[in-house]
Design a protein around this motif. Structure first.
Motif, PDB file in Angstrom:
ATOM      1  N   LEU A 149      46.858  48.920  30.615  1.00 36.58           N
ATOM      2  CA  LEU A 149      47.940  48.067  30.124  1.00 36.58           C
ATOM      3  C   LEU A 149      49.002  47.816  31.197  1.00 36.58           C
ATOM      4  N   VAL A 150      49.105  48.704  32.174  1.00 36.80           N
ATOM      5  CA  VAL A 150      50.140  48.545  33.201  1.00 36.80           C
ATOM      6  C   VAL A 150      49.920  47.291  34.047  1.00 36.80           C
ATOM      7  N   LEU A 151      48.764  46.651  33.912  1.00 34.73           N
ATOM      8  CA  LEU A 151      48.508  45.400  34.630  1.00 34.73           C
ATOM      9  C   LEU A 151      49.222  44.209  33.997  1.00 34.73           C
ATOM     10  N   GLN A 152      49.710  44.387  32.779  1.00 40.99           N
ATOM     11  CA  GLN A 152      50.297  43.271  32.039  1.00 40.99           C
ATOM     12  C   GLN A 152      51.403  42.542  32.818  1.00 40.99           C
ATOM     13  N   PRO A 153      52.374  43.264  33.385  1.00 39.35           N
ATOM     14  CA  PRO A 153      53.420  42.558  34.138  1.00 39.35           C
ATOM     15  C   PRO A 153      52.879  41.792  35.337  1.00 39.35           C
ATOM     16  N   SER A 154      51.869  42.332  36.007  1.00 37.85           N
ATOM     17  CA  SER A 154      51.302  41.656  37.179  1.00 37.85           C
ATOM     18  C   SER A 154      50.613  40.356  36.786  1.00 37.85           C
ATOM     19  N   LEU A 155      49.880  40.383  35.674  1.00 36.68           N
ATOM     20  CA  LEU A 155      49.234  39.158  35.213  1.00 36.68           C
ATOM     21  C   LEU A 155      50.272  38.098  34.855  1.00 36.68           C
ATOM     22  N   CYS A 156      51.340  38.523  34.184  1.00 39.00           N
ATOM     23  CA  CYS A 156      52.392  37.573  33.810  1.00 39.00           C
ATOM     24  C   CYS A 156      53.092  37.015  35.047  1.00 39.00           C
ATOM     25  N   ALA A 157      53.315  37.864  36.045  1.00 35.32           N
ATOM     26  CA  ALA A 157      53.952  37.398  37.273  1.00 35.32           C
ATOM     27  C   ALA A 157      53.060  36.386  37.998  1.00 35.32           C
ATOM     28  N   ALA A 158      51.754  36.676  38.064  1.00 32.18           N
ATOM     29  CA  ALA A 158      50.827  35.766  38.742  1.00 32.18           C
ATOM     30  C   ALA A 158      50.769  34.400  38.065  1.00 32.18           C
ATOM     31  N   LEU A 159      50.987  34.385  36.752  1.00 38.46           N
ATOM     32  CA  LEU A 159      50.947  33.141  35.993  1.00 38.46           C
ATOM     33  C   LEU A 159      52.325  32.512  35.800  1.00 38.46           C
TER      34      LEU A 159
END
Length: 219
Positions: A149-159
């Motif tokens: 789940l800690v990937l969530q912020p990175s995915l949002c930042a990339a998008l």
């Protein structure tokens, strides 16, 4: 784009065949929701590099570790990151319904889950239309299988979801607005027959009422 009533009723925890009265009630809630709120989504396509520690998206500086990503992206040289949300309007609708009628609120929340998934399906259809030579894997999200789940912020930042969709991630890794989804979809050069399915990979596995009753939703 269509809201799947059967899927919504599963999200609501309905076991077995729903009564006709319940189905009509859910359909009325679904109609009101789809007339008021439209899912909004965004996606970007990234190159994928296989590494010993996982699958790396260099343009986004995101590493997708674990077995789930390995199985889904084994034959992929690209991946799409996508995000979909019903926005703050849905959250406001749900709060209003919770204050007025909890039974209706449960149905609205379930219909919201089905509606945001329909938005993800629409995003995938758009991807397929834009990339006729690519074959899509099933989409999978942080919290699915062993994808953290800690990937969530990175995915949002990339998008750039905060600017594009008004979507951000709290410090406790919750999505805001609440009825939002991020996902990864692998893009391969041949059909992807192997798909990850079942309770063991589902983010809802620990709190799923169907699973506690010895049943499953069919996914």
């Amino acid at each position: 784009m269509k809201l799947d009533i059967d899927e919504a009723l599963r999200y609501a925890g309905v076991r077995g065949e729903p009564t006709e009265a319940l189905r009509r009630q859910a359909a009325a809630v679904a109609t009101a929701l789809t007339e008021a709120v439209r899912p909004r989504y965004t996606y970007r396509i990234f190159a994928v590099q296989r590494r010993t520690d996982g699958f790396y998206l260099p343009e986004a500086d995101i590493l997708l570790p674990g077995e789930s990503a390995a199985r889904m992206l084994a034959e992929c040289d690209r991946a799409a990151l996508l995000a979909c949300t019903l926005g703050a309007q849905f959250d406001a609708m749900l709060r209003t319904e919770q204050a007025r009628d909890m039974a209706q609120a449960v149905l609205l929340d379930a219909c919201g889950s089905a509606w945001v998934e329909a938005g993800c399906d629409e995003a995938e259809r758009e991807l397929k239309a834009r990339l006729p030579g690519a074959y899509l894997t099933d989409r999978f999200s942080p919290g699915y299988g062993d994808l953290p789940l800690v990937l969530q912020p990175s995915l949002c930042a990339a998008l750039d979801t905060q600017r594009r969709l008004g979507l951000c991630v709290t410090e406790s890794l919750l999505m805001n607005p609440g009825k939002s989804v991020t996902a990864v979809v692998g893009l391969a050069k041949r059909p992807q027959a192997a798909r990850i399915r079942g309770c063991a990979y589902c983010v809802l596995r620990e709190k799923c009422t169907l699973r506690k009753g010895g049943k499953h939703c069919g996914n």
